[in-house]
Design a protein around this motif. Structure first.
Motif, PDB file in Angstrom:
ATOM      1  N   ILE A  22      79.736  76.808  22.597  1.00 52.66           N
ATOM      2  CA  ILE A  22      81.267  76.623  22.263  1.00 52.66           C
ATOM      3  C   ILE A  22      82.003  77.016  23.533  1.00 52.66           C
ATOM      4  O   ILE A  22      81.793  78.307  24.368  1.00 52.66           O
ATOM      5  N   PRO A  23      83.200  76.512  23.799  1.00 50.32           N
ATOM      6  CA  PRO A  23      84.030  76.949  24.946  1.00 50.32           C
ATOM      7  C   PRO A  23      84.589  78.300  24.776  1.00 50.32           C
ATOM      8  O   PRO A  23      84.687  78.770  23.627  1.00 50.32           O
ATOM      9  N   ALA A  24      84.789  78.838  25.926  1.00 53.56           N
ATOM     10  CA  ALA A  24      85.223  80.096  25.827  1.00 53.56           C
ATOM     11  C   ALA A  24      86.436  80.572  25.034  1.00 53.56           C
ATOM     12  O   ALA A  24      86.758  81.454  24.547  1.00 53.56           O
ATOM     13  N   ASP A  25      87.456  79.597  25.300  1.00 58.61           N
ATOM     14  CA  ASP A  25      88.649  79.539  24.621  1.00 58.61           C
ATOM     15  C   ASP A  25      88.570  79.436  23.049  1.00 58.61           C
ATOM     16  O   ASP A  25      89.248  80.166  22.455  1.00 58.61           O
ATOM     17  N   GLN A  26      87.570  78.735  22.496  1.00 59.88           N
ATOM     18  CA  GLN A  26      87.331  78.713  21.274  1.00 59.88           C
ATOM     19  C   GLN A  26      86.580  80.028  20.732  1.00 59.88           C
ATOM     20  O   GLN A  26      86.836  80.309  19.391  1.00 59.88           O
ATOM     21  N   VAL A  27      85.692  80.414  21.411  1.00 62.23           N
ATOM     22  CA  VAL A  27      85.163  81.825  20.986  1.00 62.23           C
ATOM     23  C   VAL A  27      86.278  82.811  20.895  1.00 62.23           C
ATOM     24  O   VAL A  27      86.226  83.624  19.777  1.00 62.23           O
ATOM     25  N   SER A  28      87.292  82.703  21.721  1.00 60.66           N
ATOM     26  CA  SER A  28      88.184  83.832  21.655  1.00 60.66           C
ATOM     27  C   SER A  28      89.108  83.600  20.342  1.00 60.66           C
ATOM     28  O   SER A  28      89.461  84.615  19.760  1.00 60.66           O
ATOM     29  N   GLN A  44      90.967  97.406   7.393  1.00 65.03           N
ATOM     30  CA  GLN A  44      90.162  96.930   8.413  1.00 65.03           C
ATOM     31  C   GLN A  44      88.916  97.758   8.639  1.00 65.03           C
ATOM     32  O   GLN A  44      88.285  98.130   9.794  1.00 65.03           O
ATOM     33  N   PRO A  45      87.975  97.796   7.464  1.00 66.20           N
ATOM     34  CA  PRO A  45      86.783  98.358   7.275  1.00 66.20           C
ATOM     35  C   PRO A  45      85.653  97.772   7.777  1.00 66.20           C
ATOM     36  O   PRO A  45      84.450  97.700   7.371  1.00 66.20           O
ATOM     37  N   TRP A  46      85.695  97.379   9.216  1.00 61.55           N
ATOM     38  CA  TRP A  46      84.634  96.605   9.422  1.00 61.55           C
ATOM     39  C   TRP A  46      84.160  96.809  11.084  1.00 61.55           C
ATOM     40  O   TRP A  46      85.234  97.542  11.827  1.00 61.55           O
ATOM     41  N   HIS A  47      83.214  96.069  11.600  1.00 59.09           N
ATOM     42  CA  HIS A  47      82.758  96.340  13.126  1.00 59.09           C
ATOM     43  C   HIS A  47      81.916  95.076  13.279  1.00 59.09           C
ATOM     44  O   HIS A  47      81.017  94.601  12.249  1.00 59.09           O
ATOM     45  N   PHE A  48      82.168  94.149  14.188  1.00 60.08           N
ATOM     46  CA  PHE A  48      81.654  93.055  14.564  1.00 60.08           C
ATOM     47  C   PHE A  48      80.680  93.079  15.819  1.00 60.08           C
ATOM     48  O   PHE A  48      81.068  93.511  16.892  1.00 60.08           O
ATOM     49  N   PHE A  49      79.490  92.619  15.813  1.00 55.14           N
ATOM     50  CA  PHE A  49      78.545  92.721  16.792  1.00 55.14           C
ATOM     51  C   PHE A  49      78.304  91.167  17.249  1.00 55.14           C
ATOM     52  O   PHE A  49      77.954  90.419  16.504  1.00 55.14           O
ATOM     53  N   VAL A  50      78.697  90.960  18.616  1.00 53.08           N
ATOM     54  CA  VAL A  50      78.756  89.565  19.031  1.00 53.08           C
ATOM     55  C   VAL A  50      77.765  89.205  20.139  1.00 53.08           C
ATOM     56  O   VAL A  50      77.492  90.109  21.074  1.00 53.08           O
ATOM     57  N   ALA A  51      76.909  88.353  19.910  1.00 52.76           N
ATOM     58  CA  ALA A  51      75.926  87.823  20.980  1.00 52.76           C
ATOM     59  C   ALA A  51      76.095  86.612  21.299  1.00 52.76           C
ATOM     60  O   ALA A  51      75.961  85.480  20.365  1.00 52.76           O
ATOM     61  N   ASP A  52      76.295  86.187  22.462  1.00 48.61           N
ATOM     62  CA  ASP A  52      76.531  84.751  23.072  1.00 48.61           C
ATOM     63  C   ASP A  52      75.395  84.449  24.216  1.00 48.61           C
ATOM     64  O   ASP A  52      75.593  83.455  24.984  1.00 48.61           O
ATOM     65  N   MET A  76      68.568  81.953  17.259  1.00 43.41           N
ATOM     66  CA  MET A  76      68.273  81.851  18.531  1.00 43.41           C
ATOM     67  C   MET A  76      68.852  80.481  19.308  1.00 43.41           C
ATOM     68  O   MET A  76      69.247  80.633  20.379  1.00 43.41           O
ATOM     69  N   ASP A  77      69.006  79.283  18.494  1.00 42.00           N
ATOM     70  CA  ASP A  77      69.367  78.226  18.964  1.00 42.00           C
ATOM     71  C   ASP A  77      71.027  78.156  18.991  1.00 42.00           C
ATOM     72  O   ASP A  77      71.577  77.132  19.456  1.00 42.00           O
ATOM     73  N   ALA A  78      71.588  78.984  18.199  1.00 47.45           N
ATOM     74  CA  ALA A  78      73.159  78.767  18.275  1.00 47.45           C
ATOM     75  C   ALA A  78      74.048  79.365  19.317  1.00 47.45           C
ATOM     76  O   ALA A  78      73.164  79.926  20.179  1.00 47.45           O
ATOM     77  N   SER A  79      74.998  78.990  19.526  1.00 57.73           N
ATOM     78  CA  SER A  79      75.684  79.361  20.692  1.00 57.73           C
ATOM     79  C   SER A  79      76.104  80.758  20.622  1.00 57.73           C
ATOM     80  O   SER A  79      76.113  81.404  21.569  1.00 57.73           O
ATOM     81  N   LEU A  80      76.602  81.003  19.400  1.00 57.10           N
ATOM     82  CA  LEU A  80      77.258  82.439  19.186  1.00 57.10           C
ATOM     83  C   LEU A  80      76.718  83.126  17.879  1.00 57.10           C
ATOM     84  O   LEU A  80      76.552  82.238  16.890  1.00 57.10           O
ATOM     85  N   VAL A  81      76.415  84.024  17.804  1.00 54.86           N
ATOM     86  CA  VAL A  81      75.912  84.857  16.729  1.00 54.86           C
ATOM     87  C   VAL A  81      76.639  86.107  16.480  1.00 54.86           C
ATOM     88  O   VAL A  81      76.796  87.121  17.388  1.00 54.86           O
ATOM     89  N   ILE A  82      77.227  86.395  15.293  1.00 56.06           N
ATOM     90  CA  ILE A  82      78.146  87.674  15.157  1.00 56.06           C
ATOM     91  C   ILE A  82      77.574  88.527  13.662  1.00 56.06           C
ATOM     92  O   ILE A  82      77.290  87.683  12.805  1.00 56.06           O
TER      93      ILE A  82
END
Length: 216
Positions: A22-28, A44-52, A76-82
Protein backbone atom coordinates in the motif's frame (compact mmCIF):
# COMPACT_ATOMS: atom_id res chain seq x y z
CA UNK A 1 -17.51 3.81 -8.62
CA UNK A 2 -20.67 4.77 -6.80
CA UNK A 3 -20.97 3.93 -3.11
CA UNK A 4 -23.18 0.85 -3.77
CA UNK A 5 -20.64 -0.37 -6.31
CA UNK A 6 -17.82 0.05 -3.79
CA UNK A 7 -19.84 -1.81 -1.16
CA UNK A 8 -20.64 -4.74 -3.42
CA UNK A 9 -17.05 -4.91 -4.69
CA UNK A 10 -15.65 -4.99 -1.14
CA UNK A 11 -15.13 -8.46 0.27
CA UNK A 12 -13.25 -10.23 3.03
CA UNK A 13 -9.95 -11.11 1.39
CA UNK A 14 -8.77 -14.69 1.86
CA UNK A 15 -5.33 -14.48 0.21
CA UNK A 16 -2.95 -11.56 -0.37
CA UNK A 17 -0.34 -10.70 -2.96
CA UNK A 18 2.62 -10.26 -0.61
CA UNK A 19 4.59 -8.40 -3.27
CA UNK A 20 2.12 -5.51 -3.50
CA UNK A 21 2.43 -2.76 -0.92
CA UNK A 22 0.00 0.00 0.00
CA UNK A 23 1.49 3.42 -0.92
CA UNK A 24 2.59 5.48 2.07
CA UNK A 25 0.10 8.26 1.39
CA UNK A 26 -2.77 5.77 1.44
CA UNK A 27 -1.50 4.19 4.66
CA UNK A 28 -1.71 7.67 6.17
CA UNK A 29 -5.30 7.96 4.95
CA UNK A 30 -6.22 4.63 6.53
CA UNK A 31 -4.75 5.68 9.86
CA UNK A 32 -6.64 8.97 9.59
CA UNK A 33 -9.86 6.99 9.15
CA UNK A 34 -9.18 5.31 12.48
CA UNK A 35 -8.16 8.50 14.25
CA UNK A 36 -11.22 10.41 13.09
CA UNK A 37 -13.75 7.65 13.70
CA UNK A 38 -16.69 8.74 15.84
CA UNK A 39 -17.16 7.49 19.39
CA UNK A 40 -19.71 8.04 22.11
CA UNK A 41 -19.09 11.40 23.86
CA UNK A 42 -15.83 11.57 21.88
CA UNK A 43 -14.35 9.06 24.33
CA UNK A 44 -11.93 7.63 21.70
CA UNK A 45 -11.56 4.51 23.89
CA UNK A 46 -9.07 2.68 21.70
CA UNK A 47 -5.46 2.12 20.75
CA UNK A 48 -4.17 0.74 17.45
CA UNK A 49 -1.04 -1.35 16.90
CA UNK A 50 0.23 -0.99 13.34
CA UNK A 51 2.59 -3.40 11.56
CA UNK A 52 3.93 -2.79 8.04
CA UNK A 53 7.03 -5.00 8.15
CA UNK A 54 7.67 -8.72 8.55
CA UNK A 55 8.93 -8.41 12.13
CA UNK A 56 5.86 -6.55 13.30
CA UNK A 57 3.47 -8.83 11.43
CA UNK A 58 5.21 -11.89 12.87
CA UNK A 59 4.48 -10.66 16.39
CA UNK A 60 0.78 -10.41 15.55
CA UNK A 61 0.81 -13.73 13.69
CA UNK A 62 1.84 -15.52 16.89
CA UNK A 63 -1.80 -15.19 17.93
CA UNK A 64 -2.97 -17.03 14.79
CA UNK A 65 -1.79 -20.42 15.95
CA UNK A 66 -3.61 -23.68 16.64
CA UNK A 67 -7.20 -23.58 15.43
CA UNK A 68 -6.62 -20.10 14.01
CA UNK A 69 -3.60 -21.05 11.87
CA UNK A 70 -5.64 -20.42 8.71
CA UNK A 71 -5.37 -16.69 9.46
CA UNK A 72 -1.56 -16.64 9.67
CA UNK A 73 -0.97 -16.09 5.91
CA UNK A 74 -3.57 -13.32 5.93
CA UNK A 75 -1.40 -11.56 8.48
CA UNK A 76 2.04 -12.29 7.06
CA UNK A 77 1.21 -11.73 3.37
CA UNK A 78 -0.76 -8.50 3.81
CA UNK A 79 0.87 -5.12 3.32
CA UNK A 80 -0.44 -3.63 6.55
CA UNK A 81 -1.89 -5.21 9.69
CA UNK A 82 -3.65 -3.33 12.48
CA UNK A 83 -4.70 -4.63 15.89
CA UNK A 84 -7.67 -2.65 17.16
CA UNK A 85 -7.73 -2.60 20.95
CA UNK A 86 -10.29 -1.19 23.38
CA UNK A 87 -9.58 0.50 26.70
CA UNK A 88 -10.88 -1.53 29.63
CA UNK A 89 -11.39 1.54 31.79
CA UNK A 90 -11.70 5.28 31.27
CA UNK A 91 -9.84 6.80 34.20
CA UNK A 92 -10.24 10.37 35.49
CA UNK A 93 -6.75 11.17 34.16
CA UNK A 94 -7.72 9.92 30.70
CA UNK A 95 -10.96 11.90 30.70
CA UNK A 96 -9.02 15.00 31.75
CA UNK A 97 -6.58 14.42 28.87
CA UNK A 98 -9.50 14.33 26.45
CA UNK A 99 -10.82 17.64 27.74
CA UNK A 100 -7.37 19.19 27.53
CA UNK A 101 -6.99 18.07 23.91
CA UNK A 102 -10.43 19.37 23.00
CA UNK A 103 -9.52 22.70 24.53
CA UNK A 104 -6.26 22.82 22.59
CA UNK A 105 -8.21 22.07 19.40
CA UNK A 106 -10.51 25.03 20.03
CA UNK A 107 -13.73 23.20 20.85
CA UNK A 108 -14.56 25.35 23.89
CA UNK A 109 -15.46 29.02 23.85
CA UNK A 110 -14.67 29.42 27.54
CA UNK A 111 -13.37 27.63 30.61
CA UNK A 112 -16.97 27.18 31.72
CA UNK A 113 -17.77 25.39 28.47
CA UNK A 114 -14.76 23.14 28.97
CA UNK A 115 -15.85 22.19 32.46
CA UNK A 116 -19.43 21.57 31.32
CA UNK A 117 -18.26 19.27 28.53
CA UNK A 118 -15.87 17.43 30.82
CA UNK A 119 -18.57 16.99 33.47
CA UNK A 120 -21.08 15.67 30.91
CA UNK A 121 -18.65 13.11 29.51
CA UNK A 122 -17.53 12.00 32.96
CA UNK A 123 -21.17 11.60 33.95
CA UNK A 124 -21.88 9.42 30.95
CA UNK A 125 -18.84 7.27 31.69
CA UNK A 126 -20.08 7.04 35.29
CA UNK A 127 -23.34 5.53 34.08
CA UNK A 128 -21.40 2.70 32.45
CA UNK A 129 -19.16 2.32 35.49
CA UNK A 130 -22.22 1.86 37.69
CA UNK A 131 -23.65 -0.64 35.19
CA UNK A 132 -20.33 -2.50 35.17
CA UNK A 133 -20.13 -2.55 31.38
CA UNK A 134 -17.38 -0.04 30.54
CA UNK A 135 -15.25 -2.66 28.78
CA UNK A 136 -18.19 -3.87 26.70
CA UNK A 137 -19.10 -0.29 25.81
CA UNK A 138 -15.57 0.61 24.70
CA UNK A 139 -15.37 -2.51 22.55
CA UNK A 140 -18.56 -1.45 20.79
CA UNK A 141 -16.98 1.92 20.07
CA UNK A 142 -13.89 0.19 18.69
CA UNK A 143 -16.04 -1.69 16.19
CA UNK A 144 -17.23 1.68 14.88
CA UNK A 145 -13.57 2.43 14.10
CA UNK A 146 -13.28 -0.91 12.33
CA UNK A 147 -16.24 0.00 10.12
CA UNK A 148 -14.64 3.31 9.17
CA UNK A 149 -11.39 1.53 8.37
CA UNK A 150 -13.03 -1.10 6.15
CA UNK A 151 -15.09 1.43 4.21
CA UNK A 152 -12.13 3.78 3.79
CA UNK A 153 -10.02 0.91 2.48
CA UNK A 154 -12.71 -0.04 -0.02
CA UNK A 155 -13.00 3.55 -1.24
CA UNK A 156 -9.22 3.57 -1.82
CA UNK A 157 -9.32 0.27 -3.71
CA UNK A 158 -7.54 -1.56 -0.89
CA UNK A 159 -8.58 -5.06 0.17
CA UNK A 160 -9.10 -5.97 3.81
CA UNK A 161 -9.70 -8.88 6.16
CA UNK A 162 -11.25 -8.32 9.60
CA UNK A 163 -10.36 -11.20 11.93
CA UNK A 164 -11.68 -12.23 15.31
CA UNK A 165 -9.97 -15.61 14.85
CA UNK A 166 -6.93 -15.21 17.10
CA UNK A 167 -5.73 -16.18 20.56
CA UNK A 168 -6.33 -13.08 22.65
CA UNK A 169 -4.08 -14.26 25.46
CA UNK A 170 -1.10 -14.65 23.13
CA UNK A 171 -1.62 -11.17 21.72
CA UNK A 172 -2.02 -9.71 25.20
CA UNK A 173 1.35 -11.16 26.21
CA UNK A 174 3.12 -10.22 22.99
CA UNK A 175 1.97 -6.59 23.05
CA UNK A 176 1.87 -6.18 26.85
CA UNK A 177 -1.79 -5.24 26.63
CA UNK A 178 -2.78 -5.97 30.23
CA UNK A 179 -0.15 -3.54 31.47
CA UNK A 180 -1.72 -0.93 29.19
CA UNK A 181 -5.26 -1.81 30.30
CA UNK A 182 -6.21 -2.79 26.74
CA UNK A 183 -8.19 -5.66 25.22
CA UNK A 184 -7.55 -6.83 21.63
CA UNK A 185 -10.87 -6.67 19.79
CA UNK A 186 -10.12 -7.41 16.14
CA UNK A 187 -7.19 -7.71 13.73
CA UNK A 188 -7.54 -6.12 10.28
CA UNK A 189 -5.17 -7.04 7.45
CA UNK A 190 -4.95 -4.72 4.45
CA UNK A 191 -3.36 -4.97 1.02
CA UNK A 192 -4.25 -6.41 -2.37
CA UNK A 193 -5.74 -9.84 -3.01
CA UNK A 194 -3.91 -12.48 -4.99
CA UNK A 195 -5.26 -14.85 -7.62
CA UNK A 196 -5.67 -17.42 -4.83
CA UNK A 197 -8.37 -15.29 -3.20
CA UNK A 198 -11.46 -17.33 -4.06
CA UNK A 199 -13.73 -14.87 -2.30
CA UNK A 200 -12.88 -12.14 -4.80
CA UNK A 201 -14.57 -14.18 -7.52
CA UNK A 202 -17.80 -14.93 -5.66
CA UNK A 203 -20.94 -12.82 -5.94
CA UNK A 204 -22.03 -10.82 -2.90
CA UNK A 205 -24.81 -12.47 -0.89
CA UNK A 206 -27.09 -10.53 1.44
CA UNK A 207 -30.66 -10.92 2.65
CA UNK A 208 -33.21 -9.03 0.53
CA UNK A 209 -34.18 -5.50 1.55
CA UNK A 210 -37.71 -6.56 2.52
CA UNK A 211 -36.27 -8.85 5.20
CA UNK A 212 -34.06 -6.27 6.91
CA UNK A 213 -35.79 -2.90 6.47
CA UNK A 214 -39.06 -1.78 7.99
CA UNK A 215 -40.34 1.63 6.93
CA UNK A 216 -42.15 3.47 9.70
Amino acid sequence: MSLPQVLTHRHTTKAYDKNRKIPADQVSQLLAALRYSPSSVNSQPWHFFVADNDAGKARIAKATSGIFAFNAPRVMDASLVIVLCARNTLTPDYLEALATQEQADGRFASEEAREAGHKARSGFVGIHQQAGDVATWTQKQTYIAQGFLLLSAALLGIDATPMEGFEAGILENELNLKEQDLTPVVIVSLGYHSDADFNAKLPKSRLPEKDIFTKL
